[in-house]
Structures are given as structure tokens and as C-alpha cells.
Write a protein that holds these residues in place. Structure first.
Motif, PDB file in Angstrom:
ATOM      1  N   GLN A  22       7.986   9.924 -14.222  1.00 45.40           N
ATOM      2  CA  GLN A  22       6.658  10.482 -14.526  1.00 45.40           C
ATOM      3  C   GLN A  22       5.743  10.388 -13.306  1.00 45.40           C
ATOM      4  OE1 GLN A  22       5.899   7.956 -17.913  1.00 45.40           O
ATOM      5  NE2 GLN A  22       5.252   9.754 -19.064  1.00 45.40           N
ATOM      6  N   ILE A  23       5.872   9.284 -12.593  1.00 41.45           N
ATOM      7  CA  ILE A  23       4.988   9.081 -11.444  1.00 41.45           C
ATOM      8  C   ILE A  23       5.260  10.115 -10.361  1.00 41.45           C
ATOM      9  CG2 ILE A  23       4.454   7.509  -9.549  1.00 41.45           C
ATOM     10  CD1 ILE A  23       5.149   5.245 -11.552  1.00 41.45           C
ATOM     11  N   GLU A  24       6.543  10.352 -10.092  1.00 40.49           N
ATOM     12  CA  GLU A  24       6.870  11.312  -9.040  1.00 40.49           C
ATOM     13  C   GLU A  24       6.321  12.691  -9.372  1.00 40.49           C
ATOM     14  OE1 GLU A  24      11.063  10.802  -8.747  1.00 40.49           O
ATOM     15  OE2 GLU A  24      10.862   9.279  -7.198  1.00 40.49           O
ATOM     16  N   LYS A  25       6.253  12.954 -10.656  1.00 37.54           N
ATOM     17  CA  LYS A  25       5.706  14.255 -11.054  1.00 37.54           C
ATOM     18  C   LYS A  25       4.210  14.132 -11.328  1.00 37.54           C
ATOM     19  CE  LYS A  25      10.065  15.834 -12.698  1.00 37.54           C
ATOM     20  NZ  LYS A  25      11.025  15.420 -13.667  1.00 37.54           N
ATOM     21  N   GLY A  26       3.611  13.053 -10.848  1.00 37.19           N
ATOM     22  CA  GLY A  26       2.163  12.876 -11.011  1.00 37.19           C
ATOM     23  C   GLY A  26       1.768  12.811 -12.473  1.00 37.19           C
ATOM     24  N   GLY A  27       2.676  12.368 -13.340  1.00 40.57           N
ATOM     25  CA  GLY A  27       2.356  12.279 -14.763  1.00 40.57           C
ATOM     26  C   GLY A  27       2.655  13.567 -15.518  1.00 40.57           C
ATOM     27  N   TYR A  28       2.999  14.637 -14.787  1.00 40.97           N
ATOM     28  CA  TYR A  28       3.326  15.903 -15.474  1.00 40.97           C
ATOM     29  C   TYR A  28       4.793  15.900 -15.885  1.00 40.97           C
ATOM     30  CZ  TYR A  28      -1.124  17.627 -13.821  1.00 40.97           C
ATOM     31  OH  TYR A  28      -2.455  17.787 -13.598  1.00 40.97           O
ATOM     32  N   LYS A  29       5.094  16.716 -16.897  1.00 41.77           N
ATOM     33  CA  LYS A  29       6.468  16.745 -17.388  1.00 41.77           C
ATOM     34  C   LYS A  29       7.406  17.414 -16.372  1.00 41.77           C
ATOM     35  CE  LYS A  29       8.948  18.088 -21.558  1.00 41.77           C
ATOM     36  NZ  LYS A  29       8.829  18.839 -22.820  1.00 41.77           N
ATOM     37  N   HIS A  30       6.890  18.381 -15.659  1.00 38.52           N
ATOM     38  CA  HIS A  30       7.733  19.107 -14.695  1.00 38.52           C
ATOM     39  C   HIS A  30       6.980  19.313 -13.385  1.00 38.52           C
ATOM     40  CE1 HIS A  30       9.475  20.529 -18.582  1.00 38.52           C
ATOM     41  NE2 HIS A  30      10.588  20.259 -17.924  1.00 38.52           N
ATOM     42  N   PHE A  31       7.750  19.468 -12.299  1.00 36.70           N
ATOM     43  CA  PHE A  31       7.131  19.792 -11.011  1.00 36.70           C
ATOM     44  C   PHE A  31       6.368  21.109 -11.095  1.00 36.70           C
ATOM     45  CE2 PHE A  31      10.343  16.845  -9.243  1.00 36.70           C
ATOM     46  CZ  PHE A  31       9.478  16.039  -8.529  1.00 36.70           C
ATOM     47  N   MET A  32       6.919  22.063 -11.866  1.00 40.62           N
ATOM     48  CA  MET A  32       6.251  23.368 -11.916  1.00 40.62           C
ATOM     49  C   MET A  32       4.825  23.216 -12.447  1.00 40.62           C
ATOM     50  SD  MET A  32       7.274  26.884 -13.836  1.00 40.62           S
ATOM     51  CE  MET A  32       6.203  28.311 -13.756  1.00 40.62           C
ATOM     52  N   LEU A  33       4.675  22.436 -13.517  1.00 42.93           N
ATOM     53  CA  LEU A  33       3.332  22.266 -14.077  1.00 42.93           C
ATOM     54  C   LEU A  33       2.443  21.516 -13.074  1.00 42.93           C
ATOM     55  CD1 LEU A  33       1.393  22.704 -16.412  1.00 42.93           C
ATOM     56  CD2 LEU A  33       2.228  20.595 -17.451  1.00 42.93           C
ATOM     57  N   ARG A  45       3.205  -3.428 -10.660  1.00 49.22           N
ATOM     58  CA  ARG A  45       2.544  -2.389 -11.457  1.00 49.22           C
ATOM     59  C   ARG A  45       1.051  -2.643 -11.563  1.00 49.22           C
ATOM     60  NH1 ARG A  45       6.086   0.858 -15.042  1.00 49.22           N
ATOM     61  NH2 ARG A  45       8.036   0.837 -13.901  1.00 49.22           N
ATOM     62  N   ASP A  46       0.575  -3.672 -10.825  1.00 50.98           N
ATOM     63  CA  ASP A  46      -0.867  -3.946 -10.805  1.00 50.98           C
ATOM     64  C   ASP A  46      -1.438  -3.349  -9.531  1.00 50.98           C
ATOM     65  OD1 ASP A  46      -1.043  -5.387 -13.232  1.00 50.98           O
ATOM     66  OD2 ASP A  46       0.073  -6.992 -12.229  1.00 50.98           O
ATOM     67  N   VAL A  74       0.873  -1.162   0.000  1.00 53.15           N
ATOM     68  CA  VAL A  74       0.000   0.000   0.000  1.00 53.15           C
ATOM     69  C   VAL A  74       0.918   1.222   0.000  1.00 53.15           C
ATOM     70  CG1 VAL A  74      -0.226   0.111   2.526  1.00 53.15           C
ATOM     71  CG2 VAL A  74      -1.953   1.170   1.088  1.00 53.15           C
ATOM     72  N   ALA A  75       0.499   2.257  -0.703  1.00 55.50           N
ATOM     73  CA  ALA A  75       1.323   3.474  -0.726  1.00 55.50           C
ATOM     74  C   ALA A  75       0.445   4.673  -1.056  1.00 55.50           C
ATOM     75  CB  ALA A  75       2.438   3.353  -1.751  1.00 55.50           C
ATOM     76  N   SER A  76       0.938   5.826  -0.625  1.00 56.14           N
ATOM     77  CA  SER A  76       0.220   7.060  -0.970  1.00 56.14           C
ATOM     78  C   SER A  76       0.685   7.551  -2.333  1.00 56.14           C
ATOM     79  CB  SER A  76       0.514   8.128   0.079  1.00 56.14           C
ATOM     80  OG  SER A  76       1.911   8.288   0.200  1.00 56.14           O
ATOM     81  N   ASP A  77       1.709   6.926  -2.841  1.00 53.33           N
ATOM     82  CA  ASP A  77       2.381   7.444  -4.025  1.00 53.33           C
ATOM     83  C   ASP A  77       2.877   6.234  -4.814  1.00 53.33           C
ATOM     84  OD1 ASP A  77       4.413   8.654  -5.611  1.00 53.33           O
ATOM     85  OD2 ASP A  77       4.553  10.283  -4.159  1.00 53.33           O
ATOM     86  N   LEU A  78       2.473   6.138  -6.068  1.00 56.95           N
ATOM     87  CA  LEU A  78       2.880   4.978  -6.876  1.00 56.95           C
ATOM     88  C   LEU A  78       4.391   4.785  -6.879  1.00 56.95           C
ATOM     89  CD1 LEU A  78       0.623   5.383 -10.016  1.00 56.95           C
ATOM     90  CD2 LEU A  78       0.637   3.434  -8.458  1.00 56.95           C
ATOM     91  N   ALA A  79       5.115   5.901  -6.813  1.00 58.14           N
ATOM     92  CA  ALA A  79       6.575   5.826  -6.881  1.00 58.14           C
ATOM     93  C   ALA A  79       7.139   4.887  -5.819  1.00 58.14           C
ATOM     94  CB  ALA A  79       7.165   7.218  -6.701  1.00 58.14           C
ATOM     95  N   HIS A 102      -3.272  -1.845 -14.632  1.00 56.56           N
ATOM     96  CA  HIS A 102      -1.841  -2.027 -14.862  1.00 56.56           C
ATOM     97  C   HIS A 102      -1.238  -0.687 -15.243  1.00 56.56           C
ATOM     98  CE1 HIS A 102       1.805  -4.234 -15.607  1.00 56.56           C
ATOM     99  NE2 HIS A 102       1.971  -3.481 -16.682  1.00 56.56           N
ATOM    100  N   ILE A 103      -0.217  -0.262 -14.530  1.00 50.36           N
ATOM    101  CA  ILE A 103       0.378   1.039 -14.858  1.00 50.36           C
ATOM    102  C   ILE A 103       1.691   0.815 -15.588  1.00 50.36           C
ATOM    103  CG2 ILE A 103      -0.652   2.577 -13.136  1.00 50.36           C
ATOM    104  CD1 ILE A 103       1.948   1.848 -11.532  1.00 50.36           C
ATOM    105  N   ASP A 104       1.912   1.652 -16.612  1.00 47.51           N
ATOM    106  CA  ASP A 104       3.146   1.413 -17.361  1.00 47.51           C
ATOM    107  C   ASP A 104       3.935   2.693 -17.604  1.00 47.51           C
ATOM    108  OD1 ASP A 104       1.456   2.529 -19.094  1.00 47.51           O
ATOM    109  OD2 ASP A 104       1.350   0.851 -20.502  1.00 47.51           O
ATOM    110  N   PHE A 105       3.779   3.688 -16.724  1.00 47.22           N
ATOM    111  CA  PHE A 105       4.628   4.867 -16.926  1.00 47.22           C
ATOM    112  C   PHE A 105       5.877   4.806 -16.050  1.00 47.22           C
ATOM    113  CE2 PHE A 105       1.790   6.481 -13.657  1.00 47.22           C
ATOM    114  CZ  PHE A 105       0.531   6.257 -14.163  1.00 47.22           C
ATOM    115  N   SER A 106       6.821   5.696 -16.390  1.00 43.95           N
ATOM    116  CA  SER A 106       8.130   5.624 -15.727  1.00 43.95           C
ATOM    117  C   SER A 106       8.069   6.206 -14.313  1.00 43.95           C
ATOM    118  CB  SER A 106       9.158   6.414 -16.533  1.00 43.95           C
ATOM    119  OG  SER A 106       8.927   7.791 -16.335  1.00 43.95           O
ATOM    120  N   LEU A 107       9.056   5.849 -13.540  1.00 48.08           N
ATOM    121  CA  LEU A 107       9.132   6.322 -12.164  1.00 48.08           C
ATOM    122  C   LEU A 107       9.163   7.852 -12.096  1.00 48.08           C
ATOM    123  CD1 LEU A 107       9.335   4.883  -9.497  1.00 48.08           C
ATOM    124  CD2 LEU A 107      11.796   5.117  -9.632  1.00 48.08           C
TER     125      LEU A 107
END
Ligand code: M6R
Length: 608
Positions: free
Chosen positions: A242-253, A201-202, A189-194, A235-240
């Protein structure tokens, strides 16, 4: 912001919990801890500071277990100390809880538990929850958690262990994310996929009002009303990354897009719309001094300085107290005068900006009561001020400050109403302002939905060498902020000015290569700003207008229009800044620049 990781299975969970916590470090935290079950007993390890400290302690005193929970804490209730770090345990030590979120009625619950002779070790709201679960425990942890949560007001993502059920973790969520990861004979269990993506990934995303129990045998998933839920895994297939940034390209966005939530968090539990009142816990001991205050001094740097400028308009308008706004760096060295009954507010996202800290110390030396408006709990400014107001905006990682600005303006709005109500502002006026303030998260979300329009405009202007930002009234500081945002991440020269000042100099710069961003909202200076727009047009300047959704006429004057909803004119800065943040972000991204870490800049400026 806090992070949660939990594991039940067959592996040694200690290294796994530590690596999960490290994966969430980017969110910011001030302490960490884990709870594991061994020999039907709960063992807790916690440390203030870096996860390495926790890890070092565990290496000196090695433990292994196949079930455990871990947490990184970003302090909200109680200082960032080892005692306040999670996990928290119940009276007997049989229940261990980690928690993200805020339990708003914790003092009421605490009073009830004190009457039942509970004693508490920490200053946290989470410890109350551990005690409450124990109160309701009758041999079934999930049921006890559900009963406790029915008594709780506020937000939570929690994971709970009980020594009497050593193969289970009970989890629940309301307003704070939680994901269950499914492995082979093991659950996470986690609050964050990362925190778990390295192992599985399931996943099943928990929704608000849902509870789950994970064990080696499987998952039980219900609502708080105990209705069974059969949700398929994703099933999630994005990179780590991307996950840390919630799927956004940058933290700023990500941080720009988070603002509807961060504004909610800044206001939570502080606004009584029906009474037209504000309750700010960190100022409760200073209400008399605030009532007697004859001068307000706002000390800050950069974006925080711009929010202070907005604050001046609000406080002077509503409370009729003179407000002085000072660059902290200038204030320190100019032998400043501090009048009797002055209250100084040091405004800082990081709470570590050296100039702001020193200016605050100088103001105190000269007799001012010093309070803080700070995001980072337990930071130096937060510790050294006599009280204050936390932003609760969560960690801001992008060097360019965005969500901190809107939370600062929200806090200054609440402060303005509090001071105003102490000085004769009617309950009705308070109600009107606060009713409109409560709508801001939705209105900001509405603007964010139009972000692709900003991308198009950014494409048109990304090669410009200069920008001018012009506005009046409380939007004037937003013009300064828009210009700062653009220059710091895109390296394009930009200037902010009060619109009417243009004719005293900057007008000489205007030609067909100069984009001029006007904030022309529906307020008492609207007609004057239109005149300034005409002046720019007649010199072939290109006009980008931030204007009301209702304003059809502006299309004939401006080359591009960025639309915002209407609201109380004094609250406009919370909306007008959003398109300007997005414009800067997209320009810098189109130019291929390092948006989150612009050259020469640091997130926290701890030098002079
Ligand atoms: O942490 P603080 O709010 O005290 O920081 C003040 C400035 O250094 C900061 O706002 C800076 O100007 C940002 N890079 C602006 O985006």
C-alpha cells in the motif's frame, strides 16, 4: 523519481541502505549511491544502472558504518551517469548531499561559486548545494544547511553529512517528501515510507520549510527560521504494498491522482506569465531553426500519438505552421516526404518505443531536425534526438498511460506558445494562454475531488460490451484516448470518433445497450455536439456527457453528466481527459482486472 534513505544508530547501515534503496526501485531510477562515515571521513560509492551493480561493488570492497545516506537518482539535470549519481560532495569532500527535487537557480549559484574558485565534477544542481553548504559551514552543519537553503529557489528533500560531525544527518524539505523514522537509539530518514517500514513504523512527517538533525541521541526539529518544533510521531500500520502505491490500490489510480503535481513539475521554471513567454532549456540551441521551421512533424504511438493530435490543433492555431501527425510505425514504411525546414518531434513517455525511435531515425535520414518530447531522462530517444523537452512527470508504472498524456499536452501547449510568439502572437495572447495554463493543476485537482461520481457511473456501465466516445476539435483526440484507456485495461470494445463522423457509419451501432460518451464543452462546436447528442438519444443510445460545471441545460439531454470547470477552449483536453481516465480505471477495477498490468501489453514496447 529519486529516492532518499538515511540511517544513524548502532547497526551496520550498509545493508540497510541497500535494502531501503531496493524498496524504492518501483519509482524508477537510473543510478544509485551511498555515503557513509568511517574514521571521521566520508566514503562514497555510486553506480550507474541497477542497485545490484552498487551492491556488487560493495561486496567486493566491504565496508561497514553506523551512519550513512543512500539515493536512487532519476536524472533531471545531467545525463544518468556515475558522476552525476548522488551523493555529491563539496570542494573538500567533507560535505555529502543527496537531493530530490530541482534547484531552479542553480546556474546563478554556480556562477557565484565559480568566482570563489570552486570546481565542479558533475552536471547536477545538487553538487552546487554541497558546495554552498561548505561555503557556509562554521562548525554547525544544521546552521550551514539553513543558510544555504535560504539561497536556494526550487524544491528539495535533502539529507546531508559532514565529516566533522560524524554522528549527525541533517535533513530538510520543500516540495519533496521526507519522513523521519524513530527506532530504539536509532533514526531513519526516507523520501518514501517503503524504504524504512521494515525497521520502524513510528514516524514524523517533515513539512515544507522544516529542517531536522538526527543523531543517536535524538532529533532536533526546527523551521528554516530556527523556531523549534515539537511534533508527535505518527504510528503507521499499512502494508508495504500500500505504501509503495501511496495508499492507492493501483499505480494507475495513484498516477491519475498525482496529475496536479506532475503538471506543476512539467511547467516549473518554464513559464513567464507576465511576459507571455516560454523558456525551454532543451530547445535553447534550436531557437533559430524553430523560427525558420515551415513544417512540424509529430511522431508517436498510442497515447503519445493522441497527445500529438492535440498538439496539432494548438500549434496550427497559434503558430500557423502546418503540423503533420504520424503513427511512427506507419511513417517508417511509407517512403515519407520531408519538406525543407521540417522539425520532427518524437513523442514518447518511455523514450524507448521502437517504432518511434526508428521513425525518428528515418526522419533524420531524410533531412529533418529531430527533437524529443520524452519523460524518461537518458532514454534512447532522449539521447539520440538533437535536443528536446523532458516531461518531468516522474516514473509512470501503470501500463495505461495517464499522467504522461497530460504532461505531453502541457509541453505541446508550451511549444505552441513558443512557436506562436516567434511568429507574431502578441504578448497579451501569450499571457492569457499561460495564465490559464498555470491554473490547470488546481482545476485538475478540482475534478479529481469528484472521483466518487465516476465510480457510480462505472458501476452502471461495467457490464457494457461496447462504448463509443465522440468529440470535436482539440477534444477529439481525447475521445480517442478515452476509448484506448477503456479498451486496454477493461477489455471492453471502445471506439473514438470525431462526433460529426458518427452519421457516416457508427450511428448504425447505436441502440439502448450502447453507452456513448460525449465531450460537450463550452466552445465553438458546442451547439453541433448537442445535435449529435440528440441523434444518439433518438436512437435510444445512453448518453454520458463531459460538460462544463456551468452547463445546466445538458442535464435534460444526457443520462449522466461528468462535470469539469471552464477554461481556455484550447486547454480543455487537459481537463476533459481526467474523468475519462477515472471512468476506465473504475470499470476495470470493478471487473476485478489487473489494472496496472493488462493482458498482452507491456509498458515499454521495444519491439516492432
Ligand atoms: O512510451 P511511449 O509513450 O512511446 O509509448 C507509446 C505507447 O506504447 C503507449 O502510449 C501505449 O499506447 C499505452 N499503453 C497507452 O496507455
Amino acid at each position: 523519481m529519486c529516492g532518499i534513505i538515511g540511517y544513524v544508530g548502532t547497526r551496520d547501515c550498509v545493508p540497510l541502505l541497500i535494502s531501503g534503496l531496493k524498496r524504492m526501485e518501483y519509482r524508477g531510477y537510473d543510478s544509485s549511491g551511498i555515503a557513509i562515515i568511517n574514521d571521521d571521513k566520508i566514503h562514497i560509492y555510486k553506480k550507474k544502472g541497477k542497485i545490484e551493480e552498487l551492491e556488487k561493488g560493495l561486496l567486493q570492497n566491504p565496508h561497514s558504518a553506523t551512519i550513512g545516506i543512500g539515493h536512487t537518482r532519476w536524472a533531471t539535470h545531467g545525463a544518468p551517469t556515475e558522476v552525476n549519481a548522488h551523493p555529491h560532495t563539496s570542494f573538500s569532500g567533507d560535505v555529502a548531499v543527496i537531493h530530490n527535487g530541482i534547484i531552479e537557480n542553480y546556474s546563478e549559484l554556480k556562477q557565484a561559486l565559480l568566482l570563489k574558485n570552486h570546481t565542479f565534477r558533475s552536471d547536477t544542481d545538487t553538487e552546487i548545494l554541497a558546495h554552498l553548504i561548505e561555503e557556509f559551514y562554521e562548525g554547525d552543519l544544521q546552521k550551514a544547511v539553513i543558510r544555504a537553503l535560504h539561497r536556494v529557489e526550487g524544491t528539495y528533500g535533502i539529507a546531508v553529512l559532514h565529516a566533522g560531525e560524524p554522528d549527525k544527518i541533517v535533513v530538510a524539505r520543500k516540495g519533496s517528501p521526507l519522513v523521519i523514522g524513530i527506532g530504539d537509539g536509532e533514526y531513519f530518514v526516507a523520501s518514501d515510507l517503503a524504504a524504512m517500514v521494515e525497521y520502524t513504523r513510528d514516524v514524523i512527517f517533515l513539512e515544507d520549510g522544516e529542517v531536522g538533525t538526527i543523531s543517536r541521541e535524538g532529533l532536533t526539529h526546527t523551521t528554516l527560521e530556527e523556531t523549534r518544533i515539537d511534533r508527535k510521531s505518527t504510528h503507521i500500520d499499512f502494508s508495504l504494498d500500500q505504501i509503495e502505491k501511496g495508499g492507492y490500490k493501483h499505480f494507475m489510480l495513484k498516477e491519475i491522482m498525482e496529475q496536479p503535481h506532475t503538471l506543476e513539475d512539467t511547467m516549473r521554471g518554464r513559464i513567464q506569465v507576465d511576459e507571455g513567454n516560454i523558456i525551454l532549456g532543451g530547445l535553447q540551441g534550436h531557437l533559430d531553426a524553430l523560427k525558420k521551421a515551415e513544417h512540424i512533424l509529430l511522431l508517436a504511438c498510442g497515447t503519445s500519438y493522441h497527445s500529438a493530435l492535440v498538439g496539432r490543433y494548438l500549434i496550427e492555431e497559434w503558430a500557423r505552421i502546418p503540423v503533420q501527425v504520424e503513427y511512427a510505425s506507419e511513417f517508417r514504411y511509407r517512403n515519407p516526404l520531408i519538406e525543407k525546414n521540417t522539425i520532427a518531434f518524437a513523442i514518447s513517455q518511455s523514450g524507448e518505443t521502437f517504432d518511434t525511435l526508428e521513425a525518428m531515425r528515418e526522419a533524420r535520414k531524410r533531412g529533418a531536425l529531430c527533437l524529443g518530447i520524452v519523460n524518461t531522462v537518458g532514454s534512447t530517444i532522449a539521447r539520440e534526438t538533437d535536443g528536446g523537452i523532458y516531461l518531468h512527470a516522474g516514473p509512470e508504472i501503470g501500463v495505461a498511460s495517464t499522467k504522461a498524456f497530460t504532461s505531453q499536452v502541457t509541453v505541446l501547449t508550451m511549444l505552441g506558445v513558443l512557436l506562436g510568439r516567434q511568429r507574431g502572437m502578441s504578448a497579451e495572447e501569450g499571457r492569457n494562454i499561460l495564465g490559464d495554463l498555470r491554473k490547470m493543476p488546481d482545476l485538475v485537482a478540482r475534478i479529481l475531488r469528484t472521483k466518487d461520481d465516476l465510480l457510480d457511473i462505472a458501476k452502471t456501465f461495467s457490464r457494457a460490451s461496447n462504448f463509443l466516445y465522440l468529440a470535436r476539435g482539440p477534444n477529439y483526440p481525447v475521445a480517442l484516448e478515452g476509448a484506448l484507456k477503456l479498451k486496454e485495461i477493461s477489455y471492453i470494445h471502445a471506439e473514438g470518433y470525431p462526433a460529426a463522423e458518427m452519421k457516416h457509419g457508427p450511428i448504425a451501432l447505436i441502440d439502448r445497450k450502447m453507452p456513448v460518451v460525449f465531450i460537450a464543452t463550452n466552445d465553438n462546436v458546442y451547439a453541433k455536439v448537442l445535435t449529435n447528442i440528440e441523434e444518439v438519444r433518438s436512437r435510444e443510445g445512453v448518453v454520458i456527457a463531459v460538460a462544463s460545471e456551468e452547463d445546466k441545460g445538458i442535464e435534460h439531454l444526457a443520462d449522466h453528466v461528468l462535470r469539469i470547470p471552464d477554461c481556455h477552449p484550447m486547454l480543455m483536453p487537459l481537463l476533459t481527459v481526467i474523468p475519462l481516465q477515472l471512468l476506465s480505471y473504475y470499470v476495470a477495477d470493478i471487473l476485478g482486472l489487473d489494472v496496472d498490468k493488462p493482458r498482452n501489453l507491456a509498458k515499454s514496447v521495444t519491439v516492432e
